[in-house]
Design an enzyme around this catalytic site. Structure first.
Site, PDB file in Angstrom:
ATOM      1  N   HIS A 256      36.271  32.746  41.876  1.00 48.17           N
ATOM      2  CA  HIS A 256      35.736  32.785  40.506  1.00 48.17           C
ATOM      3  C   HIS A 256      34.918  31.517  40.226  1.00 48.17           C
ATOM      4  O   HIS A 256      33.829  31.574  39.664  1.00 48.17           O
ATOM      5  CB  HIS A 256      36.871  32.808  39.472  1.00 48.17           C
ATOM      6  CG  HIS A 256      37.704  34.044  39.441  1.00 48.17           C
ATOM      7  ND1 HIS A 256      39.079  34.020  39.503  1.00 48.17           N
ATOM      8  CD2 HIS A 256      37.375  35.357  39.316  1.00 48.17           C
ATOM      9  CE1 HIS A 256      39.555  35.239  39.427  1.00 48.17           C
ATOM     10  NE2 HIS A 256      38.538  36.089  39.319  1.00 48.17           N
TER      11      HIS A 256
ATOM     12  N   ARG B 241      32.634  41.283  45.973  1.00 43.01           N
ATOM     13  CA  ARG B 241      33.195  40.781  47.224  1.00 43.01           C
ATOM     14  C   ARG B 241      32.881  41.728  48.373  1.00 43.01           C
ATOM     15  O   ARG B 241      32.285  41.367  49.358  1.00 43.01           O
ATOM     16  CB  ARG B 241      34.711  40.593  47.083  1.00 43.01           C
ATOM     17  CG  ARG B 241      35.091  39.441  46.163  1.00 43.01           C
ATOM     18  CD  ARG B 241      36.528  39.495  45.757  1.00 43.01           C
ATOM     19  NE  ARG B 241      36.815  40.731  45.046  1.00 43.01           N
ATOM     20  CZ  ARG B 241      37.939  40.994  44.419  1.00 43.01           C
ATOM     21  NH1 ARG B 241      38.919  40.121  44.435  1.00 43.01           N
ATOM     22  NH2 ARG B 241      38.106  42.130  43.780  1.00 43.01           N
TER      23      ARG B 241
END
Ligand code: PNS
Length: 159
Positions: free
Chosen positions: A16, A91
Site C-alpha cells: 500500500h 497485484r
C-alpha cells in the site's frame, strides 16, 4: 488534482505504501480514504488503522498525503472532496475482475470519475493485509511485508 486511494488498510502494508508514495509524486494531493463500515471484521479499529497509516505516511515524509475515513459510497466521498480520480493497485490478474467491477460501478454512479490502476511492484505483488495477518497469527516473519511499526502493532494485538 486530488486523487483518492481507498481501502480497508487492516493494516497498511509496504505494498500500500509503495502505491501511496508513487501516486503522491504524480499528483498534487492524495487522500487515503479508510473504509469505516467494512462488512469484514477488522483486526484493527478504524482509529487504529488511521493512526497507523498516519505514522507510515509521516515516516515516508509524504507531505501531500492525508488520511480520512469514509462511510457509504466511495463516489460520494470523491464528490465531497472535489476529486474525480480513484487509484487502486493491481497485484495480479486475480485482482482484475473485482477491480474492474468496482471501477465500472463507480463510473456508472459518477460519470466523470476515472479509476487509475497502478501495477504493484513485483516484490509486493503477492502480499495482502490478510496474508500478513495470517502469517503473524502463526508467528511467522512479516518483516518484508510491513514496517517495523506495523509489526509492533500486530504483535500488541497478539499479547
Ligand atoms: O482494501 P479493500 O478492502 O480492497 O477496499 C475496497 C474498497 C474500500 C475500495 C471498496 O469496498 C469500496 O469502495 N467500498 C465503499 C462502498 C462503495 O462505494 N461501493 C460501490 C462499489 S462496489
Amino acid at each position: 488534482m486530488i486523487v483518492i486511494y481507498p481501502g480497508s488498510f487492516d493494516p497498511v502494508t509496504k505494498g500500500h505504501m509503495d502505491i501511496i508514495e508513487r501516486v503522491s509524486k504524480k499528483f498534487e494531493k492524495v487522500i487515503v480514504a479508510v473504509l469505516v463500515n467494512s462488512e469484514k471484521k477488522t483486526l484493527f479499529t478504524l482509529e487504529e488503522r488511521e493512526k497507523i497509516l498516519e505514522n507510515e505516511i509521516k515516516s515516508y515524509g509524504l507531505s501531500n498525503v492525508e488520511v480520512e475515513r469514509f462511510d457509504g459510497l466511495l463516489v460520494d466521498f470523491a464528490r465531497e472532496h472535489n476529486s474525480n480520480i480513484v487509484v487502486r493497485g493491481l497485484r495480479a490478474i486475480s485482482d482484475y475482475e473485482y477491480e474492474l467491477q468496482i471501477a465500472h460501478i463507480n463510473s456508472d454512479l459518477y460519470n466523470e470519475l476515472e479509476t487509475i490502476f497502478l501495477v504493484a511492484k513485483a516484490e509486493y505483488s503477492y502480499i495482502s493485509s490478510s496474508v500478513v495477518k495470517e502469517i503473524a497469527s502463526y508467528n511467522g516473519d512479516i518483516s518484508s511485508f510491513v514496517s517495523k511499526n506495523v509489526e509492533k502493532e500486530i504483535k500488541k494485538k497478539q499479547d
